[in-house]
Scaffold this motif. Sequence first.
Motif, mmCIF file in Angstrom:
data_model
loop_
_atom_site.group_PDB
_atom_site.id
_atom_site.type_symbol
_atom_site.label_atom_id
_atom_site.label_comp_id
_atom_site.label_asym_id
_atom_site.label_seq_id
_atom_site.Cartn_x
_atom_site.Cartn_y
_atom_site.Cartn_z
ATOM 1 N N ARG A 64 0.837 -1.215 0.000
ATOM 2 C CA ARG A 64 0.000 0.000 0.000
ATOM 3 C C ARG A 64 0.867 1.259 0.000
ATOM 4 O O ARG A 64 0.584 2.217 -0.716
ATOM 5 C CB ARG A 64 -0.953 -0.016 1.199
ATOM 6 C CG ARG A 64 -2.132 -0.957 1.011
ATOM 7 C CD ARG A 64 -3.145 -0.839 2.129
ATOM 8 N NE ARG A 64 -2.674 -1.423 3.376
ATOM 9 C CZ ARG A 64 -2.719 -2.711 3.669
ATOM 10 N NH1 ARG A 64 -3.196 -3.567 2.796
ATOM 11 N NH2 ARG A 64 -2.273 -3.155 4.821
ATOM 12 N N ALA A 65 1.920 1.250 0.779
ATOM 13 C CA ALA A 65 2.813 2.417 0.838
ATOM 14 C C ALA A 65 3.531 2.618 -0.494
ATOM 15 O O ALA A 65 3.678 3.752 -0.964
ATOM 16 C CB ALA A 65 3.821 2.246 1.968
ATOM 17 N N GLU A 66 3.966 1.528 -1.105
ATOM 18 C CA GLU A 66 4.703 1.629 -2.369
ATOM 19 C C GLU A 66 3.831 2.186 -3.488
ATOM 20 O O GLU A 66 4.318 2.901 -4.364
ATOM 21 C CB GLU A 66 5.257 0.256 -2.763
ATOM 22 C CG GLU A 66 6.194 0.282 -3.937
ATOM 23 C CD GLU A 66 7.487 1.036 -3.684
ATOM 24 O OE1 GLU A 66 8.136 1.457 -4.668
ATOM 25 O OE2 GLU A 66 7.881 1.217 -2.512
ATOM 26 N N ARG A 67 2.545 1.884 -3.457
ATOM 27 C CA ARG A 67 1.632 2.411 -4.477
ATOM 28 C C ARG A 67 1.546 3.930 -4.422
ATOM 29 O O ARG A 67 1.216 4.574 -5.419
ATOM 30 C CB ARG A 67 0.239 1.827 -4.289
ATOM 31 C CG ARG A 67 0.153 0.350 -4.618
ATOM 32 C CD ARG A 67 -1.216 -0.188 -4.370
ATOM 33 N NE ARG A 67 -2.138 0.301 -5.395
ATOM 34 C CZ ARG A 67 -3.446 0.344 -5.242
ATOM 35 N NH1 ARG A 67 -4.009 -0.046 -4.120
ATOM 36 N NH2 ARG A 67 -4.213 0.775 -6.212
ATOM 37 N N LYS A 73 8.991 2.015 -9.255
ATOM 38 C CA LYS A 73 9.123 1.027 -10.322
ATOM 39 C C LYS A 73 8.162 -0.151 -10.119
ATOM 40 O O LYS A 73 7.943 -0.939 -11.034
ATOM 41 C CB LYS A 73 10.566 0.529 -10.431
ATOM 42 C CG LYS A 73 11.062 -0.278 -9.256
ATOM 43 C CD LYS A 73 12.510 -0.702 -9.472
ATOM 44 C CE LYS A 73 13.016 -1.575 -8.338
ATOM 45 N NZ LYS A 73 14.385 -2.014 -8.575
ATOM 46 N N TYR A 74 7.585 -0.269 -8.941
ATOM 47 C CA TYR A 74 6.677 -1.372 -8.637
ATOM 48 C C TYR A 74 5.192 -1.000 -8.730
ATOM 49 O O TYR A 74 4.343 -1.879 -8.765
ATOM 50 C CB TYR A 74 6.934 -1.903 -7.227
ATOM 51 C CG TYR A 74 8.305 -2.491 -7.017
ATOM 52 C CD1 TYR A 74 8.777 -3.519 -7.823
ATOM 53 C CD2 TYR A 74 9.122 -2.029 -5.996
ATOM 54 C CE1 TYR A 74 10.033 -4.067 -7.619
ATOM 55 C CE2 TYR A 74 10.375 -2.578 -5.784
ATOM 56 C CZ TYR A 74 10.827 -3.596 -6.599
ATOM 57 O OH TYR A 74 12.065 -4.139 -6.394
ATOM 58 N N ASP A 79 -0.503 -2.369 -8.997
ATOM 59 C CA ASP A 79 -1.844 -1.967 -9.441
ATOM 60 C C ASP A 79 -2.458 -3.006 -10.380
ATOM 61 O O ASP A 79 -3.628 -3.350 -10.250
ATOM 62 C CB ASP A 79 -1.801 -0.601 -10.139
ATOM 63 C CG ASP A 79 -1.579 0.552 -9.173
ATOM 64 O OD1 ASP A 79 -1.757 0.365 -7.957
ATOM 65 O OD2 ASP A 79 -1.213 1.647 -9.653
ATOM 66 N N LYS A 80 -1.677 -3.519 -11.317
ATOM 67 C CA LYS A 80 -2.185 -4.522 -12.270
ATOM 68 C C LYS A 80 -2.594 -5.798 -11.540
ATOM 69 O O LYS A 80 -3.639 -6.378 -11.836
ATOM 70 C CB LYS A 80 -1.143 -4.833 -13.337
ATOM 71 C CG LYS A 80 -1.646 -5.847 -14.353
ATOM 72 C CD LYS A 80 -0.782 -5.887 -15.579
ATOM 73 C CE LYS A 80 -1.178 -6.929 -16.594
ATOM 74 N NZ LYS A 80 -2.524 -7.375 -16.641
ATOM 75 N N ALA A 81 -1.791 -6.227 -10.579
ATOM 76 C CA ALA A 81 -2.130 -7.439 -9.820
ATOM 77 C C ALA A 81 -3.452 -7.249 -9.085
ATOM 78 O O ALA A 81 -4.302 -8.152 -9.057
ATOM 79 C CB ALA A 81 -1.011 -7.779 -8.842
ATOM 80 N N ILE A 82 -3.656 -6.069 -8.506
ATOM 81 C CA ILE A 82 -4.900 -5.788 -7.783
ATOM 82 C C ILE A 82 -6.085 -5.789 -8.736
ATOM 83 O O ILE A 82 -7.111 -6.424 -8.474
ATOM 84 C CB ILE A 82 -4.783 -4.457 -7.014
ATOM 85 C CG1 ILE A 82 -3.787 -4.610 -5.865
ATOM 86 C CG2 ILE A 82 -6.150 -4.005 -6.503
ATOM 87 C CD1 ILE A 82 -3.404 -3.315 -5.206
ATOM 88 N N VAL A 92 8.626 -8.725 -6.316
ATOM 89 C CA VAL A 92 8.268 -7.358 -5.916
ATOM 90 C C VAL A 92 8.258 -7.253 -4.394
ATOM 91 O O VAL A 92 8.832 -6.325 -3.816
ATOM 92 C CB VAL A 92 6.904 -6.938 -6.521
ATOM 93 C CG1 VAL A 92 6.431 -5.613 -5.941
ATOM 94 C CG2 VAL A 92 6.977 -6.879 -8.036
ATOM 95 N N ILE A 93 7.624 -8.218 -3.752
ATOM 96 C CA ILE A 93 7.563 -8.199 -2.285
ATOM 97 C C ILE A 93 8.967 -8.311 -1.704
ATOM 98 O O ILE A 93 9.326 -7.581 -0.779
ATOM 99 C CB ILE A 93 6.637 -9.317 -1.760
ATOM 100 C CG1 ILE A 93 5.205 -9.035 -2.226
ATOM 101 C CG2 ILE A 93 6.706 -9.414 -0.245
ATOM 102 C CD1 ILE A 93 4.231 -10.145 -1.972
ATOM 103 N N ALA A 94 9.788 -9.181 -2.268
ATOM 104 C CA ALA A 94 11.175 -9.319 -1.804
ATOM 105 C C ALA A 94 11.938 -8.012 -1.980
ATOM 106 O O ALA A 94 12.696 -7.594 -1.103
ATOM 107 C CB ALA A 94 11.879 -10.452 -2.544
ATOM 108 N N GLY A 95 11.711 -7.332 -3.110
ATOM 109 C CA GLY A 95 12.364 -6.046 -3.349
ATOM 110 C C GLY A 95 11.965 -5.002 -2.303
ATOM 111 O O GLY A 95 12.800 -4.238 -1.839
ATOM 112 N N LEU A 96 10.686 -5.000 -1.934
ATOM 113 C CA LEU A 96 10.222 -4.047 -0.923
ATOM 114 C C LEU A 96 10.785 -4.396 0.452
ATOM 115 O O LEU A 96 11.137 -3.503 1.223
ATOM 116 C CB LEU A 96 8.689 -4.024 -0.872
ATOM 117 C CG LEU A 96 8.000 -3.505 -2.134
ATOM 118 C CD1 LEU A 96 6.502 -3.642 -2.032
ATOM 119 C CD2 LEU A 96 8.404 -2.056 -2.414
#
Length: 99
Positions: A64-67, A73-74, A79-82, A92-96
């Motif tokens: 939520r924060a990354e959005r 870059k994520y 958004d597309k996954a949602i 993506v989660i690992a990157g965050l």
Amino acid sequence: RHLLRGPKASTRQLSTARAAGPAGAQKPGVVFLIGGPGSGKGTQCERIASDLGYHHLSAGELLRAERKVEGSKYKEIIDKAIVDGKTVPSEVIAGLLEK
């Protein structure tokens, strides 16, 4: 060495398991709590963090924060996954988490 079994392991049980471990034993570097919505993951993580000195990272909160980050870059991937009703790729989660 710090093993808990069953879905109802309490923080007290975790503290007991840790105390019962061999002298000088290290706590695990990462602990994952997995469960359905409303199952108490956040509550248990708060207790574990408070009682045992862990830092609580919630994948949902990180996403939520990354959005909201301008130029992330994520953002598009999240958004597309949602919109598609899919899970966000683990990369993506690992990157965050690494941030």
